[in-house]
Design a protein around this motif. Structure first.
Motif, PDB file in Angstrom:
ATOM      1  N   LYS A 167      36.058  18.257   2.329  1.00 16.16           N
ATOM      2  CA  LYS A 167      35.463  19.150   3.302  1.00 16.16           C
ATOM      3  C   LYS A 167      36.491  19.534   4.371  1.00 16.16           C
ATOM      4  O   LYS A 167      36.586  20.685   4.762  1.00 16.16           O
ATOM      5  N   HIS A 171      37.780  23.234   5.384  1.00 18.06           N
ATOM      6  CA  HIS A 171      37.684  23.766   6.748  1.00 18.06           C
ATOM      7  C   HIS A 171      39.049  24.224   7.269  1.00 18.06           C
ATOM      8  O   HIS A 171      39.136  25.211   8.007  1.00 18.06           O
ATOM      9  N   ARG A 184      31.775  30.913  13.448  1.00 17.29           N
ATOM     10  CA  ARG A 184      30.383  31.331  13.232  1.00 17.29           C
ATOM     11  C   ARG A 184      29.683  30.457  12.213  1.00 17.29           C
ATOM     12  O   ARG A 184      28.468  30.310  12.241  1.00 17.29           O
ATOM     13  N   ALA A 185      30.463  29.898  11.281  1.00 21.85           N
ATOM     14  CA  ALA A 185      29.857  29.045  10.259  1.00 21.85           C
ATOM     15  C   ALA A 185      29.672  27.623  10.774  1.00 21.85           C
ATOM     16  O   ALA A 185      29.287  26.739  10.021  1.00 21.85           O
ATOM     17  N   GLY A 186      29.961  27.412  12.052  1.00 24.02           N
ATOM     18  CA  GLY A 186      29.727  26.098  12.633  1.00 24.02           C
ATOM     19  C   GLY A 186      30.895  25.128  12.500  1.00 24.02           C
ATOM     20  O   GLY A 186      30.762  23.946  12.775  1.00 24.02           O
ATOM     21  N   ILE A 187      32.054  25.638  12.046  1.00 29.78           N
ATOM     22  CA  ILE A 187      33.238  24.780  11.934  1.00 29.78           C
ATOM     23  C   ILE A 187      33.934  24.785  13.293  1.00 29.78           C
ATOM     24  O   ILE A 187      34.110  25.836  13.904  1.00 29.78           O
TER      25      ILE A 187
ATOM     26  N   ARG B  82      20.161  27.998  12.985  1.00 25.40           N
ATOM     27  CA  ARG B  82      20.390  27.793  11.548  1.00 25.40           C
ATOM     28  C   ARG B  82      19.635  26.575  11.048  1.00 25.40           C
ATOM     29  O   ARG B  82      19.087  26.580   9.946  1.00 25.40           O
ATOM     30  N   PHE B  90      26.068  39.754  10.385  1.00 27.72           N
ATOM     31  CA  PHE B  90      26.708  40.633  11.365  1.00 27.72           C
ATOM     32  C   PHE B  90      27.292  41.861  10.671  1.00 27.72           C
ATOM     33  O   PHE B  90      27.519  41.869   9.475  1.00 27.72           O
ATOM     34  N   LEU B 107      30.326  27.756   3.407  1.00 27.00           N
ATOM     35  CA  LEU B 107      31.237  27.576   4.539  1.00 27.00           C
ATOM     36  C   LEU B 107      30.554  26.811   5.674  1.00 27.00           C
ATOM     37  O   LEU B 107      29.524  27.236   6.194  1.00 27.00           O
ATOM     38  N   GLY B 108      31.130  25.681   6.042  1.00 27.52           N
ATOM     39  CA  GLY B 108      30.570  24.872   7.121  1.00 27.52           C
ATOM     40  C   GLY B 108      29.375  24.023   6.706  1.00 27.52           C
ATOM     41  O   GLY B 108      28.885  23.220   7.481  1.00 27.52           O
ATOM     42  N   ARG B 166      24.619  34.841   1.230  1.00 32.27           N
ATOM     43  CA  ARG B 166      24.746  33.581   1.959  1.00 32.27           C
ATOM     44  C   ARG B 166      23.587  33.419   2.948  1.00 32.27           C
ATOM     45  O   ARG B 166      22.967  32.358   3.022  1.00 32.27           O
TER      46      ARG B 166
END
Lengths: 313, 258
Positions: A167, A171, A184-187, B82, B90, B107-108, B166
């Protein structure tokens, strides 16, 4: 493919080239550069660059030397050197994350500072290392391979595993590819930046320890000038300076290719300046070829074909 | 499709937000229903994006509250939204261009393996690939199914389709789309909008911000009109172009309030 081509040419030029003993020579010559190139790969993939790696090698080596001269135990000297490396990473990360200074500028600055401090440690003189068990760490062989090569293989395996299968690796790629998308993806982009700089400091210090144990002395100028060679190897291996792309496999090939070229020129009896010239030519040629062929094929660098399918982490 | 269709899942009550002397949103109530597409229309500066950002956790309101499934929630970050199953798409792409579809979809929120391997953060690439491909097939999205193709090599429409796929994958409650077709051509836009319809059909509450009124009239079950930070109308029928334009620009404000 470039490696194979050079291999064939060199076997014709010098029968000595294609021998196991010579491959060990190449490996031994690139081992220390390899450790730092390994950790510089996630650094570049994350969109940052660390030019203080060579100065970190110098200052951490001097730290180990100074502690050993005080007759402190070998593990204490090694831990001390690694802590200095982590401190370098910490300072770099603070400057980049908190003060928002471009990593290139930040690490040029800290490189000067660290190099200056390394010269102050023993009044500009090198330190002869009295501890035999420390020196033994960098000399001789383990399982039939030279110890520095052994360490380098382990470092490549660990970092390669992290980049490709975990992971954290995913990242690092994401942050380098698009910091905004990652955020934006929370990373946490700052966390990743902290991580790559701490790792860079740590493994550069490890390289400094291996360097000094191999040499039996610590030099204030230890590692000097290697930072560009290291980044050249990473970029020749297909990692993008702009972040998001690259692989440890590519870096291994880049390091080995540069090592083979140096070795070949040695065998041909050409002096060191020719190695610099050929390194420079290779770097420019690799990146230029890449630009001309466009970015559409996914990979970059002279090993694109070889790395197809191995690049995704 | 869903038994939940029409149930209010996301509510904004008395939402207000000012930026210095400028009132972006003034005491707005909004109800967003499962299985519906709610379009949010209004001129530039009417407060559409501010409203969406409050509901998505990206902006904190000065006053008012947000309820999700009837419960008052405090959304401090987009991650809070989320976690409640609310996704935002966006107009500019929120994807990592050098990575492939599977990596971007997760992602994430990567899936890690079970046991010890998972504790060191080892990815379960196989599970992620399988789920991603299932999702792509379910939505009928026209993107390369092969893994390893980076997003940056795809067309703008394909990229936005990945972003929507997604969103749809993770959206359990609501999906907000802020001008999702702004960067796209006509055919690509209609693909993305068809996806929006499909996602609403699966029971998710979809909110669409769009300047393109024909899109709004074609797709929306409900149109909420904002003007100068206030809600001036909510329409569910007789949605004509003339009526919308009048409401948006407020030429005949007296007649417009329904």
């Amino acid at each position: 493919m470039a490696i194979v081509a050079i291999g064939i040419v060199m076997t014709m030029v010098s029968p000595f080239f294609f021998q196991a003993g010579n491959f060990l020579n190449v490996a031994r010559a690139v081992a220390i550069t390899g450790i730092v190139a390994a950790v510089s790969t996630p650094m570049l993939i994350s969109g940052n660059v660390d030019l203080s790696v060579a100065a970190t090698m110098g200052i951490s080596g001097m730290t180990a030397g100074a502690l050993l001269v005080q007759e402190l135990p070998v593990p204490v000297a090694i831990i001390g050197a690694l802590i200095v490396g982590l401190l370098m990473g910490l300072v770099n990360a603070v400057i980049v994350v908190k003060f928002r200074v471009n990593s290139l500028i930040a690490t040029i600055g800290t490189a000067f500072i660290a190099r200056g401090v390394a010269f102050l440690v023993n009044g500009g003189r090198s330190i002869f290392i009295p501890a035999e068990s420390y020196v033994a760490l960098g000399q001789g062989s383990a399982l039939g391979i030279p110890k520095p090569v052994f360490y380098t293989v382990v470092v490549f395996a660990v970092i390669g595993f992290v980049m490709r299968y975990t992971k954290v690796g995913a990242h690092i790629y994401a942050v380098g590819s698009s910091p905004e998308a990652a955020r934006r993806a929370g990373i946490s982009v700052p966390k990743i930046t902290w991580g790559v700089f701490l790792a860079s400091g740590f493994f550069s210090a490890l390289a400094g320890v291996v360097l000094t144990s191999q040499a039996g002395s610590a030099f204030p100028y230890g590692g000097q000038g290697r930072e560009l060679e290291i980044i050249a190897a990473v970029i020749v291996g297909g990692t993008a300076l702009t972040g998001g792309r690259g692989s440890i496999t590519g870096t291994i090939l880049g390091v080995v290719l540069l090592g083979i070229i140096a070795n070949s020129l040695n065998l041909m009896g050409l002096p060191a300046p020719y190695q610099d010239i050929s390194r420079g030519l290779l770097l420019v040629a690799a990146v230029a070829t890449d630009q001309l062929s466009g970015r559409t094929l996914g990979g970059r660098g002279v090993f694109r074909g070889l790395r197809a399918g191995t690049e995704e982490a | 499709m869903s038994v939940d269709k029409g149930r209010v899942v996301i509510e904004g009550i008395g939402l207000s937000k000012s930026y210095g002397p400028i009132t972006a949103l003034d005491n707005v109530d909004i109800e967003i229903r499962a299985g519906e597409i709610t379009a949010l229309v209004g001129d530039n500066g009417a407060g559409k994006s501010t409203l969406i950002k409050i509901l998505a956790g990206a902006v904190a309101p000065d006053a008012g509250e947000v309820r999700v499934n009837g419960e008052t929630v405090v959304l401090r970050t987009p991650a809070d939204a989320r976690d409640l199953g609310i996704e935002t798409i966006f107009q500019d792409l929120a994807l990592a261009p050098d990575r492939d579809v599977v990596t971007n979809l997760f992602l994430g929120r990567e899936i890690v393996r079970k046991g010890l391997a998972g504790m060191i953060g080892m990815l379960d690439r196989g599970a992620m690939e399988a789920q991603a491909l299932t999702q792509i097939d379910a939505l009928g999205v026209n993107i390369p199914r092969s893994t390893g193709v980076s997003i940056g090599e795809m067309s703008g429409g394909q990229q936005q389709s990945v972003a929507v796929a997604r969103g749809a994958f993770w959206a359990k409650t609501g999906m907000f789309m802020d001008e999702p077709t702004a960067a796209l051509g006509v055919r690509e836009s209609s693909r993305v909008l068809r996806l929006a319809r499909q996602i609403a059909g699966s029971g998710v509450a979809v909110v669409l911000i769009s300047h393109i009124l024909p899109h709004v009239m074609e797709l929306a079950d409900r149109v909420v009109v904002l003007r100068h930070g206030q809600k001036v109308a909510e329409l569910t029928e007789d949605i004509s172009m003339d009526r919308l334009v009048t409401l948006i620009v407020g030429v005949d404000a007296h007649d417009a309030v329904t």
